[in-house]
Scaffold this active site. Structure first.
Site, PDB file in Angstrom:
ATOM      1  N   TYR A   1     -27.160  21.343  20.438  1.00  0.00           N
ATOM      2  CA  TYR A   1     -26.156  20.848  21.393  1.00  0.00           C
ATOM      3  C   TYR A   1     -26.519  19.431  21.871  1.00  0.00           C
ATOM      4  CZ  TYR A   1     -22.191  21.627  24.514  1.00  0.00           C
ATOM      5  OH  TYR A   1     -20.976  21.553  25.155  1.00  0.00           O
TER       6      TYR A   1
ATOM      7  N   LYS B   1     -22.988  17.518  29.543  1.00  0.00           N
ATOM      8  CA  LYS B   1     -22.448  18.663  30.310  1.00  0.00           C
ATOM      9  C   LYS B   1     -23.230  18.878  31.608  1.00  0.00           C
ATOM     10  CE  LYS B   1     -19.058  20.192  27.652  1.00  0.00           C
ATOM     11  NZ  LYS B   1     -17.664  19.861  28.019  1.00  0.00           N
TER      12      LYS B   1
HETATM   13  P1  NAP Z   1     -10.817  20.728  21.164  1.00  0.00           P
HETATM   14  O1  NAP Z   1      -9.638  21.557  20.883  1.00  0.00           O
HETATM   15  O2  NAP Z   1     -11.339  19.874  20.058  1.00  0.00           O
HETATM   16  O3  NAP Z   1     -10.554  19.883  22.465  1.00  0.00           O
HETATM   17  C1  NAP Z   1     -11.326  18.745  22.817  1.00  0.00           C
HETATM   18  C2  NAP Z   1     -10.336  17.732  23.262  1.00  0.00           C
HETATM   19  O4  NAP Z   1     -10.964  16.556  23.794  1.00  0.00           O
HETATM   20  C3  NAP Z   1      -9.470  17.268  22.101  1.00  0.00           C
HETATM   21  O5  NAP Z   1      -8.131  17.349  22.482  1.00  0.00           O
HETATM   22  C4  NAP Z   1      -9.952  15.850  21.922  1.00  0.00           C
HETATM   23  O6  NAP Z   1      -9.034  15.019  21.279  1.00  0.00           O
HETATM   24  C5  NAP Z   1     -10.176  15.491  23.363  1.00  0.00           C
HETATM   25  N1  NAP Z   1     -10.790  14.184  23.499  1.00  0.00           N
HETATM   26  C6  NAP Z   1     -11.895  13.706  22.910  1.00  0.00           C
HETATM   27  N2  NAP Z   1     -12.075  12.423  23.258  1.00  0.00           N
HETATM   28  C7  NAP Z   1     -11.033  12.099  24.080  1.00  0.00           C
HETATM   29  C8  NAP Z   1     -10.642  10.924  24.768  1.00  0.00           C
HETATM   30  N3  NAP Z   1     -11.340   9.785  24.687  1.00  0.00           N
HETATM   31  N4  NAP Z   1      -9.503  10.948  25.520  1.00  0.00           N
HETATM   32  C9  NAP Z   1      -8.761  12.059  25.609  1.00  0.00           C
HETATM   33  N5  NAP Z   1      -9.082  13.209  24.976  1.00  0.00           N
HETATM   34  C10 NAP Z   1     -10.210  13.221  24.226  1.00  0.00           C
HETATM   35  O7  NAP Z   1     -12.067  21.652  21.605  1.00  0.00           O
HETATM   36  P2  NAP Z   1     -12.266  22.669  22.831  1.00  0.00           P
HETATM   37  O8  NAP Z   1     -13.383  23.539  22.401  1.00  0.00           O
HETATM   38  O9  NAP Z   1     -10.973  23.257  23.256  1.00  0.00           O
HETATM   39  O10 NAP Z   1     -12.836  21.711  23.965  1.00  0.00           O
HETATM   40  C11 NAP Z   1     -12.309  21.675  25.274  1.00  0.00           C
HETATM   41  C12 NAP Z   1     -13.450  21.651  26.284  1.00  0.00           C
HETATM   42  O11 NAP Z   1     -14.093  22.927  26.262  1.00  0.00           O
HETATM   43  C13 NAP Z   1     -14.523  20.615  25.986  1.00  0.00           C
HETATM   44  O12 NAP Z   1     -14.970  20.044  27.188  1.00  0.00           O
HETATM   45  C14 NAP Z   1     -15.622  21.463  25.376  1.00  0.00           C
HETATM   46  O13 NAP Z   1     -16.900  20.885  25.495  1.00  0.00           O
HETATM   47  C15 NAP Z   1     -15.480  22.710  26.230  1.00  0.00           C
HETATM   48  N6  NAP Z   1     -16.162  23.897  25.716  1.00  0.00           N
HETATM   49  C16 NAP Z   1     -15.902  24.347  24.461  1.00  0.00           C
HETATM   50  C17 NAP Z   1     -16.592  25.460  23.992  1.00  0.00           C
HETATM   51  C18 NAP Z   1     -16.355  25.946  22.585  1.00  0.00           C
HETATM   52  O14 NAP Z   1     -17.177  26.720  22.093  1.00  0.00           O
HETATM   53  N7  NAP Z   1     -15.281  25.569  21.937  1.00  0.00           N
HETATM   54  C19 NAP Z   1     -17.521  26.126  24.804  1.00  0.00           C
HETATM   55  C20 NAP Z   1     -17.748  25.646  26.084  1.00  0.00           C
HETATM   56  C21 NAP Z   1     -17.066  24.524  26.544  1.00  0.00           C
HETATM   57  P3  NAP Z   1      -9.424  14.604  19.744  1.00  0.00           P
HETATM   58  O15 NAP Z   1      -9.368  15.827  18.917  1.00  0.00           O
HETATM   59  O16 NAP Z   1      -8.446  13.571  19.378  1.00  0.00           O
HETATM   60  O17 NAP Z   1     -10.828  14.021  19.792  1.00  0.00           O
END
Ligand code: NAP
Length: 259
Positions: A159, A166
């Site tokens: 990570y 985070k």
């Molecule tokens: P995701 O669908 O890939 O969502 C991440 C989002 O962040 C995407 O829409 C991405 O857009 C956007 N992003 C990145 N850079 C950006 C910027 N400069 N301006 C605006 N948007 C931006 O993945 P997700 O897992 O749902 O992630 C959402 C949140 O949940 C994140 O904070 C992640 O760390 C957290 N989270 C995820 C998990 C997991 O296992 N999936 C677990 C714990 C926490 P692009 O695709 O264009 O980059």
């Protein structure tokens, strides 16, 4: 029977990339509860996908937003002010680190990769909260929810730089909760168990993390989108009004384990 009814409430959901995005799960849940939503897309490449998905919501506002661009942040809140006149809910579900930095041990993180990870994944929460503040004040208060991961608290191999970002995000939740509490604006984080999304696939060894989680978590399974979105809904509802500055784990209990 208690029902959560968010009709008359407005929300901004940031972080929809595709139908697997946690932000999309939350947007659907808030929409079902009756909230009027604005959703954002990061760039022109993602715009058609977000527009396609958003067609399933009831009359959403669809806006461009790259969270590293102050002018775009300002434009989003100006538009919300004109169209909604208030804001009750902000969902922040964005994170990014350059792939080459994620692939390295943390000790080898580049200065630029560190700065980008912090900017997109942590600072953006403060920037959006500051933009939302006047509109939430106009609504008499609000609820801000961000998404974090256990790698902020303990070392999760792979990570790397994102774990440090985070950790900053979780500290930001507490400082923002302190600053905005007097305006009745609550700020909380959901620490989600691993979910198969676009962002997660960029984390080295993610599939192993998923498998390990399923084997070891007290509930012996992953969490699903309904569980994450349900927690966000709860935090944005009248049932969650006593909670601020918290990191709530929705991870099938994984975080309680020592070994
Ligand atoms: P995701 O669908 O890939 O969502 C991440 C989002 O962040 C995407 O829409 C991405 O857009 C956007 N992003 C990145 N850079 C950006 C910027 N400069 N301006 C605006 N948007 C931006 O993945 P997700 O897992 O749902 O992630 C959402 C949140 O949940 C994140 O904070 C992640 O760390 C957290 N989270 C995820 C998990 C997991 O296992 N999936 C677990 C714990 C926490 P692009 O695709 O264009 O980059």
């Amino acid at each position: 029977m208690i029902e959560i009814d968010l009709s008359g409430k407005t929300g901004l959901v940031v972080g929809i990339a595709d139908r697997h995005s946690i932000a999309w799960g939350i947007a659907q849940m808030l929409d079902k509860a009756g909230a009027k939503l604005a959703v954002t897309y990061q760039n022109e490449r993602l715009e058609p996908k977000v527009r396609d998905l958003a067609a399933a919501l009831s009359d959403p506002l669809i806006l461009p937003l790259d969270v590293t661009d102050d002018a775009q942040i300002e434009a989003v809140f100006k538009e919300l002010s004109e169209k909604f006149g208030r804001l009750d809910i902000l969902i922040h579900a964005v994170a990014f680190a350059p792939r080459e930095d994620l692939m390295r041990d943390f000790v080898e993180t580049s200065r630029q990769g560190y700065a980008i990870a912090q900017d997109v994944s942590a600072y953006s929460l403060a920037a959006l909260a500051n933009g939302a503040r006047p509109l939430m004040k106009a609504a008499g208060g609000g609820s801000i929810v961000t998404l974090t991961y256990y790698g902020a608290e303990k070392v999760v191999a792979g990570y790397n730089v994102m774990g440090v970002a985070k950790a900053a995000l979780e500290a930001s939740v507490r400082y923002l909760a302190h600053d905005l509490g007097p305006d009745n604006i609550r700020v909380n984080a959901i620490s989600a168990g691993p979910m198969k999304t676009l962002a997660a696939r960029g984390v080295p060894g993610f599939m192993d993390m998923l498998k390990y989680h399923e084997e070891k978590a007290p509930l012996r399974r992953r969490v699903d989108m309904e569980e994450l979105a349900g927690t966000a809904l709860f935090l944005c509802s009248p049932l969650g009004t006593g909670i601020t500055g918290e990191v709530i784990h929705v991870d099938a209990g994984y975080n309680i384990l020592g070994m």
